[in-house]
Design a protein around this motif. Sequence first.
Motif, PDB file in Angstrom:
ATOM      1  N   PRO A  26      11.002  -1.292 -29.185  1.00  0.00           N
ATOM      2  CA  PRO A  26      11.478  -1.707 -27.863  1.00  0.00           C
ATOM      3  C   PRO A  26      13.006  -1.822 -27.869  1.00  0.00           C
ATOM      4  O   PRO A  26      13.602  -2.247 -28.865  1.00  0.00           O
ATOM      5  CB  PRO A  26      10.827  -3.081 -27.660  1.00  0.00           C
ATOM      6  CG  PRO A  26       9.746  -3.176 -28.687  1.00  0.00           C
ATOM      7  CD  PRO A  26      10.220  -2.344 -29.838  1.00  0.00           C
ATOM      8  N   ALA A  46      11.217  -4.745 -21.761  1.00  0.00           N
ATOM      9  CA  ALA A  46      10.813  -3.704 -22.709  1.00  0.00           C
ATOM     10  C   ALA A  46       9.900  -4.271 -23.792  1.00  0.00           C
ATOM     11  O   ALA A  46       8.862  -3.671 -24.123  1.00  0.00           O
ATOM     12  CB  ALA A  46      12.046  -3.064 -23.343  1.00  0.00           C
ATOM     13  N   GLU A  47      10.262  -5.423 -24.325  1.00  0.00           N
ATOM     14  CA  GLU A  47       9.453  -6.041 -25.385  1.00  0.00           C
ATOM     15  C   GLU A  47       8.057  -6.395 -24.879  1.00  0.00           C
ATOM     16  O   GLU A  47       7.041  -6.114 -25.531  1.00  0.00           O
ATOM     17  CB  GLU A  47      10.152  -7.290 -25.901  1.00  0.00           C
ATOM     18  CG  GLU A  47       9.393  -8.021 -26.993  1.00  0.00           C
ATOM     19  CD  GLU A  47      10.097  -9.290 -27.451  1.00  0.00           C
ATOM     20  OE1 GLU A  47       9.711  -9.829 -28.508  1.00  0.00           O
ATOM     21  OE2 GLU A  47      11.045  -9.739 -26.761  1.00  0.00           O
ATOM     22  N   ALA A  50       5.955  -3.183 -23.921  1.00  0.00           N
ATOM     23  CA  ALA A  50       5.565  -2.485 -25.151  1.00  0.00           C
ATOM     24  C   ALA A  50       4.418  -3.201 -25.844  1.00  0.00           C
ATOM     25  O   ALA A  50       3.474  -2.562 -26.342  1.00  0.00           O
ATOM     26  CB  ALA A  50       6.767  -2.373 -26.089  1.00  0.00           C
ATOM     27  N   PRO A  66      12.537  -6.099 -31.098  1.00  0.00           N
ATOM     28  CA  PRO A  66      13.316  -5.395 -30.078  1.00  0.00           C
ATOM     29  C   PRO A  66      14.788  -5.283 -30.451  1.00  0.00           C
ATOM     30  O   PRO A  66      15.338  -6.173 -31.109  1.00  0.00           O
ATOM     31  CB  PRO A  66      13.134  -6.257 -28.827  1.00  0.00           C
ATOM     32  CG  PRO A  66      12.797  -7.615 -29.350  1.00  0.00           C
ATOM     33  CD  PRO A  66      12.010  -7.385 -30.604  1.00  0.00           C
ATOM     34  N   VAL A 111      10.546   2.353 -26.515  1.00  0.00           N
ATOM     35  CA  VAL A 111      10.163   1.857 -25.199  1.00  0.00           C
ATOM     36  C   VAL A 111      11.374   1.117 -24.653  1.00  0.00           C
ATOM     37  O   VAL A 111      11.751   0.055 -25.156  1.00  0.00           O
ATOM     38  CB  VAL A 111       8.926   0.950 -25.255  1.00  0.00           C
ATOM     39  CG1 VAL A 111       8.665   0.331 -23.880  1.00  0.00           C
ATOM     40  CG2 VAL A 111       7.711   1.753 -25.711  1.00  0.00           C
ATOM     41  N   THR A 141      10.555   2.330 -19.145  1.00  0.00           N
ATOM     42  CA  THR A 141       9.550   1.693 -18.297  1.00  0.00           C
ATOM     43  C   THR A 141       9.743   2.028 -16.823  1.00  0.00           C
ATOM     44  O   THR A 141       8.772   2.280 -16.102  1.00  0.00           O
ATOM     45  CB  THR A 141       9.558   0.171 -18.487  1.00  0.00           C
ATOM     46  OG1 THR A 141      10.879  -0.345 -18.222  1.00  0.00           O
ATOM     47  CG2 THR A 141       9.149  -0.199 -19.899  1.00  0.00           C
TER      48      THR A 141
END
Length: 257
Positions: A26, A46-47, A50, A66, A111, A141
């Motif tokens: 991430p 993102a974290e 993911a 991340p 990600v 994303t």
Amino acid sequence: MTRLLNRLSTVDIAAIGKENALVVQPIGAVEQHGPHLPVMTDAFVAERVAALAADVAGDGVWLLPPLHYGKSTEHLGWAGTMSLSSETLLAVLRDVGRSVAASGFTRFAFVNGHGGNPALLDVAARDIRTDTGLLVFPVTTGRLGVPAGIDLPDTEFSIHGGYVETSVMLHLAPDAVRLDRAEAGGVHLPALYPATGELSLEGPLPTAWLSDDLTTNGVIGDPRSATAETGKEIVGHWASRLATAYRQMTEFAFRTA
């Protein structure tokens, strides 16, 4: 349960079946998101997305911690923005990829939750593929779209801190959102970039913009009517699409014969 690679010992990691295992990195940013959202927004989203997708995808997906810093030079000068240079971020991404390959894995995905990172992620992904042989998949994303039927009030001018991001954060981290401070920004952009024109902010003929060019409050969009319910729908949509992509990544192979 999300599989966090950094919580395992080196013996445990060595024992993972590597042929179809996917390692996910991430990445986001620490940058201003207007007066109402925290600077952690991109990295946090993102974290979480993911991890949620990994829970749905099941076995074979492993998450790295991340990377909170990204390329946020377009927001430099706004308090709280911490940016890596292009050169530094590319070096970090390549080094992480080399490390994943050196640990014996064959599949690697980014990600990403920050709109300023994709160009560098594309370059890094190709370099990692060339240097290590890893299969590399750069995912952002925001490019996964939104569920059908969601009416976005700021579609024509929203790329930062607007309805979608604010709704997502209201769902994932409501205590971190100051909706009472939410303001629209960048509302002049449809006139600057009319739908009938060729130029755009981020399209086939994009403009190299800085946030100071587009907004006086840090927002490029309209977050005022954002809701946690909408955010839940969007996050579910992203996680579902990403989980499907994860499964495909674990099975993917180039066919040259």
